[in-house]
Design a protein around this motif. Sequence first.
Motif, PDB file in Angstrom:
ATOM      1  N   ILE A  34       0.836  -1.212   0.000  1.00  0.00           N
ATOM      2  CA  ILE A  34       0.000   0.000   0.000  1.00  0.00           C
ATOM      3  C   ILE A  34       0.868   1.258   0.000  1.00  0.00           C
ATOM      4  O   ILE A  34       0.505   2.261  -0.601  1.00  0.00           O
ATOM      5  CB  ILE A  34      -1.032  -0.011   1.157  1.00  0.00           C
ATOM      6  CG1 ILE A  34      -2.163   0.960   0.816  1.00  0.00           C
ATOM      7  CG2 ILE A  34      -0.415   0.330   2.501  1.00  0.00           C
ATOM      8  CD1 ILE A  34      -3.480   0.642   1.421  1.00  0.00           C
ATOM      9  N   THR A  72       1.907   1.615  -3.651  1.00  0.00           N
ATOM     10  CA  THR A  72       0.785   2.041  -4.487  1.00  0.00           C
ATOM     11  C   THR A  72       0.382   3.487  -4.198  1.00  0.00           C
ATOM     12  O   THR A  72      -0.001   4.220  -5.099  1.00  0.00           O
ATOM     13  CB  THR A  72      -0.435   1.108  -4.260  1.00  0.00           C
ATOM     14  OG1 THR A  72       0.000  -0.242  -4.306  1.00  0.00           O
ATOM     15  CG2 THR A  72      -1.502   1.304  -5.309  1.00  0.00           C
ATOM     16  N   VAL A 102      -6.143  -5.219  -1.376  1.00  0.00           N
ATOM     17  CA  VAL A 102      -4.754  -4.790  -1.679  1.00  0.00           C
ATOM     18  C   VAL A 102      -3.822  -5.988  -1.573  1.00  0.00           C
ATOM     19  O   VAL A 102      -3.883  -6.730  -0.625  1.00  0.00           O
ATOM     20  CB  VAL A 102      -4.301  -3.669  -0.730  1.00  0.00           C
ATOM     21  CG1 VAL A 102      -2.810  -3.394  -0.905  1.00  0.00           C
ATOM     22  CG2 VAL A 102      -5.087  -2.404  -1.010  1.00  0.00           C
TER      23      VAL A 102
END
Length: 199
Positions: free
Chosen positions: A135, A138, A199
């Motif tokens: 995460i 991203t 995710v």
Amino acid sequence: MVGGCALYSRLPISLLVIHYIYRSYYKKEQERLDLKAQEERIQESREAQQRITQMEYERLQQEMESKNRELAVSTMSMIKKNEFLNEIKKQLQSTDLDEVKPIIRKINRSLSNEDDWKFFENAFNQADQHFLKKIKKTHPDLTSNDLKICAYLRLNLSSKEIAPLLNISVKSVEVKRYRLRKKLGIQAKQSLIDYILEV
């Protein structure tokens, strides 16, 4: 006499031919048996490897389940501890005694203690190794507080459960969740928790 000699002279050749045929047959038969034995050994080896892989998978699954249980227990104990400290703090704040002010400061330090987060983060990373890294990669603009909320949401904690962990009100958690949705670029119809879980 001549016929007998002719028969005698043909006999060794026919024996040689028969011997060659038998020898050739037994050689092929032996090769077939060797090949079959080799295939059986390969199959046994493959099955043994599959059993080892299955056992390793089951061991890893048990280890993961154990780490998840530990994480759940440690998270719930942190929530309970912080709720308890907040309750004591409220009761102390209702008094006007100067003696309680140092105690309230100690409680505040305990509630905002980064050691709790470090302990949680370590346990979380063992249970869910790639989530925080993924995460962060991203969404590199996420703050440490955003990442904390992401981790707590990954555990499917409610705003009420997250509030004592961050030492803020439930309303403040809702505001943080709303801001997090915007940072992550989540559409109105999509659930924040579903996004975090994917995710």
